[in-house]
Design an enzyme around this catalytic site. Structure first.
Site, PDB file in Angstrom:
ATOM      1  N   GLU A  66      -6.458   4.072  11.791  1.00 32.26           N
ATOM      2  CA  GLU A  66      -7.752   3.555  11.494  1.00 32.26           C
ATOM      3  C   GLU A  66      -8.820   3.634  12.598  1.00 32.26           C
ATOM      4  OE1 GLU A  66      -5.293   2.867  10.059  1.00 32.26           O
ATOM      5  OE2 GLU A  66      -5.430   2.143   7.995  1.00 32.26           O
TER       6      GLU A  66
ATOM      7  N   HIS B  17      -8.785  -2.548   9.097  1.00 29.11           N
ATOM      8  CA  HIS B  17      -8.313  -3.857   8.291  1.00 29.11           C
ATOM      9  C   HIS B  17      -7.468  -4.876   9.165  1.00 29.11           C
ATOM     10  CE1 HIS B  17      -4.713  -1.417   6.779  1.00 29.11           C
ATOM     11  NE2 HIS B  17      -5.442  -0.773   7.463  1.00 29.11           N
ATOM     12  N   ARG B  18      -6.497  -4.066   9.809  1.00 31.98           N
ATOM     13  CA  ARG B  18      -5.580  -4.661  10.406  1.00 31.98           C
ATOM     14  C   ARG B  18      -6.286  -5.463  11.754  1.00 31.98           C
ATOM     15  NH1 ARG B  18      -1.561  -4.195   7.451  1.00 31.98           N
ATOM     16  NH2 ARG B  18      -1.162  -2.103   6.725  1.00 31.98           N
TER      17      ARG B  18
ATOM     18  N   LYS C  70      -9.597  -2.616   2.637  1.00 31.19           N
ATOM     19  CA  LYS C  70      -8.623  -1.449   2.475  1.00 31.19           C
ATOM     20  C   LYS C  70      -7.377  -1.647   1.982  1.00 31.19           C
ATOM     21  CE  LYS C  70      -7.855   2.511   5.660  1.00 31.19           C
ATOM     22  NZ  LYS C  70      -6.589   3.050   5.569  1.00 31.19           N
TER      23      LYS C  70
ATOM     24  N   SER D  50       4.560   9.925  10.771  1.00 31.61           N
ATOM     25  CA  SER D  50       5.590  10.183   9.734  1.00 31.61           C
ATOM     26  C   SER D  50       4.970  10.758   8.353  1.00 31.61           C
ATOM     27  CB  SER D  50       6.469   9.069   9.669  1.00 31.61           C
ATOM     28  OG  SER D  50       5.702   8.027   8.863  1.00 31.61           O
TER      29      SER D  50
ATOM     30  N   LYS E  78       0.918  -1.233   0.006  1.00 32.05           N
ATOM     31  CA  LYS E  78       0.031   0.028   0.079  1.00 32.05           C
ATOM     32  C   LYS E  78       0.865   1.275  -0.247  1.00 32.05           C
ATOM     33  CE  LYS E  78      -1.674   1.291   4.037  1.00 32.05           C
ATOM     34  NZ  LYS E  78      -2.482   1.999   5.066  1.00 32.05           N
ATOM     35  N   SER E  79       1.894   1.359   0.840  1.00 29.93           N
ATOM     36  CA  SER E  79       2.811   2.472   0.991  1.00 29.93           C
ATOM     37  C   SER E  79       3.401   2.857  -0.245  1.00 29.93           C
ATOM     38  CB  SER E  79       3.877   2.278   1.817  1.00 29.93           C
ATOM     39  OG  SER E  79       3.032   1.970   3.172  1.00 29.93           O
TER      40      SER E  79
ATOM     41  N   ASP F 220       2.723  -0.771  12.169  1.00 30.09           N
ATOM     42  CA  ASP F 220       1.607  -1.601  11.540  1.00 30.09           C
ATOM     43  C   ASP F 220       1.786  -3.196  11.823  1.00 30.09           C
ATOM     44  OD1 ASP F 220       0.269   0.864  10.646  1.00 30.09           O
ATOM     45  OD2 ASP F 220       1.136   0.530   8.604  1.00 30.09           O
TER      46      ASP F 220
END
Ligand code: DC
Length: 645
Positions: free
Chosen positions: A344, A389-390, A415, A171, A23-24, A316
Site C-alpha cells: 500500500e 491500513h496496517r 480498507k 505471490s 480479506k484474502s 503482513d
C-alpha cells in the site's frame, strides 16, 4: 482537513474480539464463485473497501450478486463467461482484487480497462502481464510499463508451453494465474523462475480452488500443473474465517499489555498463513493458547524479548512485530521482507520514519528493518499512516507504552477493518468500575466522575430495568428465562442526551418506578439474561475511557478495570435517598415499604448464583452513609487519581 484520532495513554489490554472476515479469503471466494458453475452463498464476508472493490467490479462485468444481510452474499456463477464484454473497472488500491481479475478477464474474451488510485499505478503488475502474454493474452499498459492502468483485449490463448513466472515480487501474480487458468479448460503448467515469496498465500489459493473442484499438482514451490478439463463448480454455502492479519494487532496487544486477549473467528485449523504470527509472538515471550475457533495471547507484564527473525512467510502480520519491537528488551531485526516496499506504501520506509517519532533508533535496508527501542516512549507523537491500513492499526499499539499517540487519517483502516479502533478500544480503553447496592449514589457519582474525566458513562442497571419493562410490555413472564433473554438480546434501546428510549418511546422515568426496580432485580438473577447483555455492556468501552456503574462491573463485565470502587451506604440512608428522589419527581412513596423492598433487592442481588453483588478483592470501599454527593465524588476521584488517571 485531515482527520486524526488521539489515543490516550494505555496501561493494559484484556478481553475478546470477534474478527472481521479474512480479506484474502473473501476476495478469492468472490472471484471463484463468480467463475463457477452454480450459485454460491458466502457467509461472514469481510465488509471493507477492498471487498467492495471486488464486489463492484464483478457486478460491472455482469455477475449477479445479492446482499443477504449480516455479511452473507449470494453470487450467481457465470460458468467462466462474464456476461458484460466491455467495461471500465476501478480497482482502488486493492491488490487482491486487481491481480486476480486481470488474469481472469484476460482469459474471458472481452475488452476491459482496469485502473486504480495513484498508488495502485505505482504497484507492480509486470510479472503477471508477462506471464499472460506468454500464452497469447492481449494486455496493454495504458500508463507506465509494468504498472496499472491496463487494457485487456480478446485473444486466443495457447498453453502448449509452460508459463515461466517470477515469484519474488508478489505471490499474488501466481495466485492470479492459478485461479484464472482453469477458464481455458486446457492443461496448464506454471514454472517459477525465481524463489517464491509469501508461500502461505499460495496455500490459501490452492485450498479454495480445491473447494470449487479444481485440483492443482504442485512440485515443491517450483512447478504447478492444472490438468485439462477441470472447471469450477460451486460448493454451495461457504464461510469466511476471521482475518488472521487483523488478529495480529490484538494478539500483540495481549502480549504487550498483559492480556489475556482472545480473538474469535480463527483457530488452530485456519488456512491462513498469518496465524503463524502467534508462533513468532511466542518467541518474544508471549503465552499463546490455541482453540478450534479462537487464539489467545497473554504475557507477564514487562518487556518482550528482543528478536531477529526471517518473516518472509508472514509479510503482513510482520509489520505488527516492528511496532512490538518498541516493547522489547533489546534491538530487534525483521528480515526478508522486501515485499513491504511494493505494498500500500513503501512499508519499510514508512515504518522507519514513524518508529523514529516514538524515540526508536531504526536502520532500514532493501529487505530488512532493525529497531532499537528507546528506554522511554516519546509522548504525543503524531503518526502518519500513508493511506495504509496496517500502518494505522500497528501504531495503535504504541499507546500501550503509556503515552498518548495520535493516528493521522485513521479511517484508512476501512480498507480491511472498518471497526478497528472500536474493537481496539474494547480491549484497551481505561475503565473505572463503580459497583454497589441500589440507591448507594452510584449513578450520580459515576456520571460526575465521567464528566470530570471526559469519559463515557454506562448505567448498566438501566439495561436490566429496560429488559424488565420490555418484558412487561411484551407480556413475557419475568421468570421465563429464555423469553426474557431473547428480549434482552435485541433490546431496541437508545440513550440520547440523558433520555432513555425503548423502541422510540421515552421511558426515562418509567424505568425508575418501584415496579420496574423490583422487576429488574428479578430478571437480573437470570443467567441467560446476564449473558445476553454482556457484549452490549462491553461495547460501551470506548476511548478515551469509560465509567461504568452496576453490580458486576469490576467482577465480570470489566475485570481488567484500572480502578474499582465499591460504593455503599446503610440501608436506612439509601431508602431515605430513594424516598426523597421519588417525592421530588412527584411520585408516590412510602418510607417503610421502600426500606423493605431495598432489603429484599439487596438480598436477591447478593445471593443470586451468577455475578452476585459483592465487593471485589481489588476494589476500594467507599461508604457514603455520612457523605453528600460532592464528598462521594471526591472519594472516588481519589481512587481514580491514585491510578494516575
Ligand atoms: O443500579 P440499578 O438499581 O438501576 O439496577 C437495577 C437492577 O439491576 C438491580 O436490582 C440489580 C440489577 N443489576 C445487576 O444485576 N447488575 C448490574 N451490573 C446492574 C444492575
Amino acid at each position: 482537513m485531515m482527520e486524526a484520532l488521539t489515543l490516550p495513554p494505555l496501561r493494559g489490554a484484556a478481553g475478546t474480539v470477534r474478527l472481521p472476515g479474512s480479506k484474502s479469503i473473501s476476495n478469492r471466494m468472490l472471484l471463484l464463485a463468480a467463475l463457477a458453475q452454480g450459485t454460491t452463498e458466502i457467509r461472514d464476508l469481510l465488509a471493507s473497501d477492498d471487498t467492495q472493490v471486488m464486489l463492484e467490479a464483478l457486478r460491472r462485468v455482469g455477475v449477479g450478486i445479492t446482499a443477504l444481510g449480516g455479511n452473507a452474499w449470494r453470487v450467481e456463477g457465470s460458468g467462466g463467461v462474464f456476461p458484460v464484454k466491455d467495461a471500465d473497472l476501478f480497482m482502488g488500491n486493492a491488490g487482491t482484487a486487481i491481480r486476480p481479475l486481470t488474469a481472469a478477464l484476460a482469459l474471458s474474451g472481452g475488452s476491459y480497462r482496469l485502473s486504480g488510485v495513484p498508488r495502485m499505478h505505482e504497484r507492480p503488475i509486470g510479472d503477471l502481464v508477462d506471464g499472460l502474454r506468454q500464452i497469447g493474452a492481449d494486455l496493454r499498459y495504458a500508463g507506465n510499463t509494468g504498472f496499472p492502468p491496463l487494457s485487456i483485449h480478446p485473444a486466443t490463448v495457447n498453453l502448449s508451453a509452460p508459463i515461466r513466472l517470477r515469484g519474488d515480487v508478489s505471490s499474488q501474480f501466481l495466485t492470479a494465474l492459478l485461479m484464472a487458468l482453469p477458464l481455458t479448460g486446457q492443461r496448464a503448467v506454471i514454472e517459477m523462475t525465481t524463489e517464491l515469496i509469501s508461500k502461505p498465500y499460495i496455500e490459501i489459493t490452492l485450498n479454495l480452488m480445491a473447494r470449487f473442484g479444481v485440483k492443482v499438482e504442485r512440485e515443491g514451490w517450483q512447478r504447478f500443473t492444472i490438468a485439462a478439463g477441470q472447471s469450477y463448480c460451486s460448493p454451495g454455502i461457504l464461510h469466511v474465517e476471521g482475518d488472521a492479519s487483523s488478529a495480529s494487532y490484538f494478539l500483540a496487544a495481549g502480549a504487550i499489555g498483559g492480556g489475556p486477549v482472545r480473538v474469535e473467528g480463527i483457530g488452530r485449523d485456519s488456512i491462513q498463513g498469518d496465524i503463524r504470527f502467534a508462533d513468532e509472538l511466542e518467541k518474544l515471550g508471549a503465552t499463546i493458547t490455541w482453540g478450534d475457533t479462537w487464539i489467545e495471547a497473554a504475557a507477564p507484564r514487562g518487556k518482550l524479548k528482543a528478536f531477529d527473525l526471517d518473516l518472509n512467510h508472514i509479510p503482513d502480520a510482520a509489520m505488527t512485530l516492528a511496532v512490538a519491537a518498541l516493547f522489547a528488551d533489546g534491538s530487534c531485526r525483521l528480515r526478508n521482507i522486501a515485499s513491504w516496499r511494493v505494498k500500500e506504501t513503501d512499508r519499510i520506509a514508512a515504518m522507519a520514519t514513524e518508529l523514529r517519532k516514538l524515540g526508536a533508533t531504526v536502520e532500514e535496508g532493501a529487505d530488512f528493518i532493525a529497531v532499537s527501542p528507546a528506554p522511554t516512549f516519546v509522548a504525543g507523537a503524531a503518526i502518519d499512516t500513508y493511506d495504509d491500513h496496517r500502518m494505522a492499526m500497528c501504531f495503535s499499539l504504541a499507546a500501550l507504552g503509556g503515552v498518548a499517540v495520535t493516528i493521522n487519517d485513521p479511517q484508512c483502516v476501512n480498507k480491511t477493518f472498518p471497526g478497528y479502533f472500536e474493537a481496539f478500544a474494547e480491549i484497551t480503553a481505561p475503565v473505572i468500575a463503580i459497583d454497589g447496592p441500589s440507591a448507594s449514589g452510584k449513578g450520580t457519582v459515576a456520571e460526575r466522575v465521567a464528566a470530570a474525566l471526559g469519559y463515557h458513562y454506562l448505567d448498566s442497571g438501566s439495561l436490566y430495568r429496560l429488559t424488565a419493562l420490555a418484558a412487561l410490555r411484551a407480556g413475557v413472564a419475568l421468570g421465563d428465562e429464555a423469553g426474557v433473554a431473547a428480549l434482552a438480546a435485541g433490546l431496541p434501546a437508545t440513550f440520547e442526551g440523558g433520555r432513555i428510549l425503548l423502541a422510540g418511546d421515552d421511558v426515562t422515568d418509567a424505568i425508575r418506578s418501584e415496579e420496574i426496580s423490583v422487576g429488574a432485580s428479578k430478571v437480573a438473577a437470570l443467567p441467560a439474561v446476564r449473558s445476553a447483555l454482556l457484549a452490549r455492556q462491553r461495547a460501551y468501552r470506548r476511548f478515551p475511557g469509560l465509567v461504568a456503574d452496576g453490580r458486576d462491573m469490576g467482577s465480570v463485565v470489566f475485570p481488567d478495570a484500572v480502578a474499582k470502587t465499591f460504593l455503599t451506604a446503610s440501608a436506612e440512608i439509601r431508602a431515605e435517598r430513594r424516598y426523597k428522589q421519588l417525592i421530588a419527581k412527584g411520585m408516590p412513596a412510602n418510607m417503610h415499604a421502600l426500606l423493605q423492598d431495598l432489603r429484599e433487592r439487596d438480598a436477591r442481588d447478593a445471593q443470586r448464583s451468577v455475578a452476585p453483588l459483592q465487593q471485589c478483592v481489588d476494589a476500594d470501599r467507599v461508604d457514603t452513609t455520612a457523605m453528600d454527593i460532592e464528598a462521594a465524588v471526591a472519594a472516588v476521584m481519589t481512587v481514580v487519581r491514585r491510578q494516575g488517571l
